[in-house]
Design a protein around this motif. Structure first.
Motif, short mmCIF file in Angstrom:
data_model
loop_
_atom_site.label_atom_id
_atom_site.label_comp_id
_atom_site.label_asym_id
_atom_site.label_seq_id
_atom_site.Cartn_x
_atom_site.Cartn_y
_atom_site.Cartn_z
N GLU A 37 -1.98 -12.00 -0.83
CA GLU A 37 -2.10 -11.44 -0.70
C GLU A 37 -1.28 -10.43 -2.26
O GLU A 37 -1.43 -9.23 -2.74
CB GLU A 37 -1.82 -10.78 0.33
CG GLU A 37 -2.58 -10.20 0.97
CD GLU A 37 -2.47 -9.45 2.07
OE1 GLU A 37 -1.61 -9.29 2.90
OE2 GLU A 37 -3.47 -9.23 2.81
N GLN A 38 0.16 -11.28 -2.02
CA GLN A 38 0.64 -11.17 -3.12
C GLN A 38 0.54 -11.39 -4.81
O GLN A 38 1.27 -10.89 -5.54
CB GLN A 38 2.08 -12.08 -2.82
CG GLN A 38 3.01 -11.67 -1.58
CD GLN A 38 4.11 -12.42 -0.99
OE1 GLN A 38 4.97 -13.42 -2.75
NE2 GLN A 38 4.21 -12.56 -0.08
N ILE A 39 0.28 -12.44 -4.42
CA ILE A 39 -0.21 -12.94 -5.52
C ILE A 39 -1.47 -11.61 -6.71
O ILE A 39 -1.24 -11.22 -7.98
CB ILE A 39 -0.90 -14.31 -5.88
CG1 ILE A 39 -0.35 -14.90 -5.62
CG2 ILE A 39 -1.74 -14.38 -7.55
CD1 ILE A 39 1.29 -15.43 -6.89
N VAL A 40 -2.68 -11.04 -5.61
CA VAL A 40 -2.93 -10.10 -6.37
C VAL A 40 -3.11 -9.45 -6.43
O VAL A 40 -3.15 -8.54 -7.64
CB VAL A 40 -4.49 -10.14 -5.01
CG1 VAL A 40 -5.56 -8.72 -5.57
CG2 VAL A 40 -5.79 -11.27 -5.04
N LYS A 85 -0.85 -5.77 -11.64
CA LYS A 85 0.07 -4.53 -11.61
C LYS A 85 0.32 -4.91 -14.02
O LYS A 85 0.08 -3.78 -14.13
CB LYS A 85 1.88 -5.10 -12.32
CG LYS A 85 1.98 -4.55 -10.59
CD LYS A 85 3.85 -5.40 -10.33
CE LYS A 85 4.30 -4.75 -8.76
NZ LYS A 85 5.24 -4.79 -8.44
N ALA A 86 -0.78 -5.49 -14.05
CA ALA A 86 -1.29 -5.88 -15.60
C ALA A 86 -1.76 -4.78 -15.64
O ALA A 86 -2.46 -4.00 -16.93
CB ALA A 86 -1.54 -8.00 -15.71
N ILE A 91 5.17 -12.91 -14.28
CA ILE A 91 6.19 -12.36 -12.99
C ILE A 91 5.85 -12.86 -11.87
O ILE A 91 5.36 -13.43 -10.18
CB ILE A 91 6.10 -11.36 -12.83
CG1 ILE A 91 7.12 -10.76 -14.22
CG2 ILE A 91 6.60 -10.62 -12.07
CD1 ILE A 91 7.90 -9.81 -14.40
N ALA A 92 3.69 -12.71 -11.94
CA ALA A 92 2.72 -13.44 -10.70
C ALA A 92 2.95 -14.97 -11.01
O ALA A 92 3.42 -15.50 -9.03
CB ALA A 92 1.55 -13.01 -10.84
#
Length: 286
Positions: free
Chosen positions: A26-29, A34-35, A53-54
């Motif tokens: 979930e955090q990576i998605v 944000k890109a 950043i991801a």
């Protein structure tokens, strides 16, 4: 004037499944998403930085398939910036990582979302990588098939239902086997899709709820552009969505059609495919 970011590229980053048991995914998605903000609102040249950043959120011990999201993100940003050769390299890396390290399929819905992600990367790679175009090219959309009156449609999702008059089958989706329909008189489109049994349905939105004559529960919510309905069974939730790009969707009309379809609906058994699904069947009324 800035070139708009292609919708398909955006959908690869923001149309993601709910990974209830995997906070890291979930955090990576969310981080790669944000890109998209940078590509839309600027500064665009900072979009690849969001992908990196991801990447920094991933420990070395993270499941390998999660690193494919980073290459997918970089492929998206480079393609949107016009750097096709770099985009090609990243998309190919994402596809290869995903194939060698397939993500776990904790339920059918997440497996379908993962399959759609890979399919999306393969599709856009065809645009960025000339050598991949022949292997990733999709067949042209088929001509809609007019359904005979009272026809029953059964899909490889393991569901069947009787279609109201006036509809034509647009296609069976290769990912999951769901069905799409068009109505040239109403100028509506319709998607019917089986979801996981634990799908929350209309939870989280202001929705109406009623019990059908069949005993199953129908939840629905609507606006001028679409009506989304969910039918709950013991072993599945089925999504019925009316939408249009040509006209407003009349709530009473769409709801009446949704009720008619839902009343006839049956769950035939388990889902029979996730990827590379073949067509369902159309059976005329006897």
């Amino acid at each position: 004037m800035r070139c708009p970011v292609p919708f398909l590229l955006i959908s690869l980053l923001v149309a993601s499944p709910a990974f209830a048991d995997d906070d890291l995914e979930e955090q990576i998605v969310a981080a790669t998403g944000k890109a998209v903000d940078k590509m839309i609102f600027g500064p665009r040249e900072e979009a690849p930085v969001q992908c990196e950043i991801a990447r920094n959120l991933l420990p070395a011990s993270a499941p390998k398939y999660l690193f494919a999201y980073i290459d997918g993100c970089l492929g998206f940003t480079e393609a949107a910036l016009g750097n096709e050769s770099k985009a090609c390299s990243h998309y190919q890396s994402a596809i290869e990582t995903w194939r060698k390290n397939p993500p776990p399929a904790t339920n059918d819905e997440i497996a379908l979302k993962h399959a759609s992600t890979l399919d999306g990367w393969k599709h856009v790679a065809g645009s960025s990588c000339p050598s991949a175009a022949s292997s990733t090219a999709r067949a042209s959309e088929p001509t809609p098939i007019a359904l005979p009156e009272g026809a029953t449609v059964a899909t490889l999702e393991g569901i069947a239902y009787v279609m109201p008059d006036g509809w034509a089958l647009a296609k069976f989706n290769e990912i999951g086997g769901s069905a799409y329909f068009d109505n040239s008189t109403l100028k509506y489109s319709l998607k019917i899709e089986r979801l996981a049994v634990d799908h929350p349905g209309a939870e989280g939105v202001e929705a109406e709820r009623e019990t059908l004559g069949s005993g199953h529960v129908l939840e629905w919510h609507a606006n001028s552009y679409n009506l989304d309905a969910y039918v709950t069974f013991d072993d599945a939730v089925v999504y019925i969505s009316f939408f249009s790009i040509e006209t407003n969707v009349d709530q009473a009309t769409a709801l009446g059609l949704a009720r008619q379809i839902a009343e006839s609906m049956k769950v035939l058994g388990p889902r029979r495919c996730i990827e590379d699904c073949g067509p369902g069947t159309i059976t005329p009324a006897s």
